[in-house]
Design a protein around this motif. Structure first.
Motif, PDB file in Angstrom:
ATOM      1  N   THR A 173       0.807  -1.227   0.000  1.00 49.56           N
ATOM      2  CA  THR A 173       0.000   0.000   0.000  1.00 49.56           C
ATOM      3  C   THR A 173       0.834   1.268   0.000  1.00 49.56           C
ATOM      4  N   THR A 174       2.125   1.175   0.343  1.00 50.15           N
ATOM      5  CA  THR A 174       2.965   2.376   0.366  1.00 50.15           C
ATOM      6  C   THR A 174       3.772   2.549  -0.914  1.00 50.15           C
ATOM      7  N   CYS A 175       3.512   1.719  -1.909  1.00 48.61           N
ATOM      8  CA  CYS A 175       4.175   1.838  -3.214  1.00 48.61           C
ATOM      9  C   CYS A 175       3.391   2.832  -4.070  1.00 48.61           C
ATOM     10  N   HIS A 176       4.100   3.753  -4.713  1.00 48.39           N
ATOM     11  CA  HIS A 176       3.439   4.793  -5.505  1.00 48.39           C
ATOM     12  C   HIS A 176       3.866   4.772  -6.976  1.00 48.39           C
ATOM     13  N   GLU A 177       4.436   3.660  -7.397  1.00 47.08           N
ATOM     14  CA  GLU A 177       4.816   3.532  -8.806  1.00 47.08           C
ATOM     15  C   GLU A 177       3.977   2.446  -9.478  1.00 47.08           C
ATOM     16  N   THR A 178       4.438   1.207  -9.444  1.00 50.58           N
ATOM     17  CA  THR A 178       3.727   0.155 -10.182  1.00 50.58           C
ATOM     18  C   THR A 178       2.494  -0.377  -9.455  1.00 50.58           C
ATOM     19  N   CYS A 179       2.488  -0.329  -8.121  1.00 49.34           N
ATOM     20  CA  CYS A 179       1.397  -0.984  -7.372  1.00 49.34           C
ATOM     21  C   CYS A 179       0.012  -0.419  -7.693  1.00 49.34           C
ATOM     22  N   PRO A 180      -0.178   0.908  -7.728  1.00 51.49           N
ATOM     23  CA  PRO A 180      -1.497   1.408  -8.126  1.00 51.49           C
ATOM     24  C   PRO A 180      -1.885   0.979  -9.542  1.00 51.49           C
ATOM     25  N   LEU A 181      -0.884   0.784 -10.407  1.00 47.00           N
ATOM     26  CA  LEU A 181      -1.178   0.332 -11.769  1.00 47.00           C
ATOM     27  C   LEU A 181      -1.638  -1.127 -11.764  1.00 47.00           C
TER      28      LEU A 181
END
Length: 458
Positions: A173-181
């Motif tokens: 949940t704290t990833c702001h690059e690939t994770c939301p994608l």
């Protein structure tokens, strides 16, 4: 003479009346067993569950079990005709469809390890039995046992996914690059995968991603699938077969894996998925500058259509929609120019329906071909966009030079009626309104020409 004719007629009627009643009311179940290594099965009772929930005893089975691809027959038993939905061997019960038909043999393969059923390793029907022997012999890598918890705090283990085809992605949940994608990709998949497919995102940051955090994240992005976490040791063990390490922030190995319903890893994607413009604002706001750049670049070129096509292959022909036959389901939809159109508007002429979306590269590649080849052959072309807005769909069509409006299927209901499992999908409909053929995946010019030639001459 008329008496002889009458007697012959009476005998014929009697034969016709009796013949259906002489059809056998049982079929034969042949049960074979194989293991990943040679093993022994202690005496165990084998049972099948009928549709009404009652259990039928097949018999007692036991003996030496060879390593696959070798197999041994455990029992052959006559069973009442019908469809059975579960197998029980001793204390182990697994969902599987066993179809017993009159006078026919139905094979059933049991994967055995340590005297018990291997989780998910129950295969019914000739095709699945052959698949099972390949899987048990090491053709595919088995998913190791694991113990995690989901966002509600409930247990999530290998047994929980047995009997389902599963899409698993690494995220936190704290990833702001690939994770939301990846989550955006899952939102796209959730609209299109069949009920037999389970979507799961497993964290790589268990210290941060507690069940409560995952539950809040799921609600915030509108996710309906499973999120999983555990202790650091449990999560590290889960990701080890995929070469994924525990990580925080924006540094982790971006991975998506497909695990089949028997528990075997069938395909692994690496890198950044292409999600196009189909991403909600709640996820866009989570992206860093680098994440926004990855979104704009189209990632590494693979996306929902590729995953759906892979799932179609893994699920197999037995769960795929039939290629043709049957009446085309009726529908009425609104087009990109605001007009309502229905299937009835195209009655009496050969029709080609193409289901598509803007984020689907094969859709873009084949659409100009469809636009020219279908009318040239004397058929009509109907485009149906899956799940996108009028502005997005019409802008895309203008960009690729297709001047034809498209119908809009915002909630994918029409696509589901037609058995949509991957994009693009093309339906060839005869003038009498029956389906001649379904084509899943991109059409080449030769295949399209052949299909159109058949369609317009019927």
């Amino acid at each position: 003479m008329w008496i002889a004719v009458a007697l012959t007629a009476i005998v014929s009627v009697v034969v016709l009346w009796v013949a259906p009643r002489l059809q056998p009311t049982t079929g034969t179940l042949v049960v074979v067993a194989a293991g990943r290594t040679a093993t022994t099965l202690p005496s165990s009772t084998l049972m099948l569950r009928q549709g009404d929930g009652s259990w039928v005893t097949v018999g007692s089975v036991a003996g030496s079990v060879p390593a696959a691809p070798d197999q041994t027959q455990l029992i052959a038993s006559a069973l009442p005709v019908g469809v059975y939905d579960h197998v029980r061997l001793g204390d182990d019960t697994y969902a599987v469809t066993v179809d017993i038909t009159p006078g026919r043999v139905a094979p059933l393969l049991l994967g055995i390890d340590g005297g018990r059923l291997v989780a998910g390793a129950v295969y019914a029907g000739n095709d699945d039995v052959n698949l099972g022997l390949g899987e048990l012999s090491g053709k595919f890598v088995a998913m190791p046992a694991f113990t995690l918890v989901d966002q509600a705090g409930g247990p999530f283990s290998l047994k929980a996914i047995a009997g389902k085809d599963v899409v698993i992605a690494a995220f936190h949940t704290t990833c702001h690059e690939t994770c939301p994608l990846y989550t955006a990709l899952y939102l796209q998949l959730a609209k299109r995968v069949p009920a037999t497919v389970q979507l799961v995102e497993v964290t790589t940051d268990p210290a941060t991603d507690t069940p409560a955090v995952l539950s809040q994240y799921a609600k915030g992005v509108g996710a309906s699938w499973t999120f999983a976490t555990g202790t650091a040791a449990q999560v590290a063990s889960f990701w080890k077969p995929f070469g994924v390490d525990l990580a925080t922030g924006d540094t982790h190995t971006s991975t998506l894996a497909l695990v089949d319903r028997h528990g075997y890893i069938r395909l692994v994607y690496r890198g950044v998925p292409k999600v196009g413009s189909d991403i909600p604002p709640s996820l866009v706001t989570l992206l860093s500058a680098q994440g926004l750049a990855q979104l704009a670049s189209g990632g590494d070129g693979w996306g929902a259509p590729d995953v759906l096509q892979a799932l179609t292959t893994i699920v197999g022909a037995d769960q795929s929609p039939p290629t043709g036959g049957g009446k085309a389901p009726a529908f009425t939809l609104t087009s990109t120019v605001g007009a309502n159109m229905s299937l009835a508007d195209f009655a009496g002429k050969p029709l080609v329906i193409n289901f598509w979306a803007t984020y689907c590269p094969p859709c873009k590649a084949e659409m100009p071909l469809l636009k020219t080849a279908v009318p040239r052959a004397g058929a009509r072309l109907l485009l149906i966009n899956e799940g996108e807005s009028s502005a997005v769909a019409s802008g895309f069509l203008a960009q690729i030079g297709v001047d034809q409006p498209s119908l809009l299927d915002p909630n994918l209901s029409v696509g589901r009626q037609y058995g949509l499992s991957a994009l693009p999908m093309t339906i060839f409909i005869k003038p009498d309104g029956t389906i001649d053929r379904r084509q899943i995946g991109q059409l080449g010019d030769r295949v399209l020409e052949a299909e159109l030639s058949i369609l317009v001459t019927q």
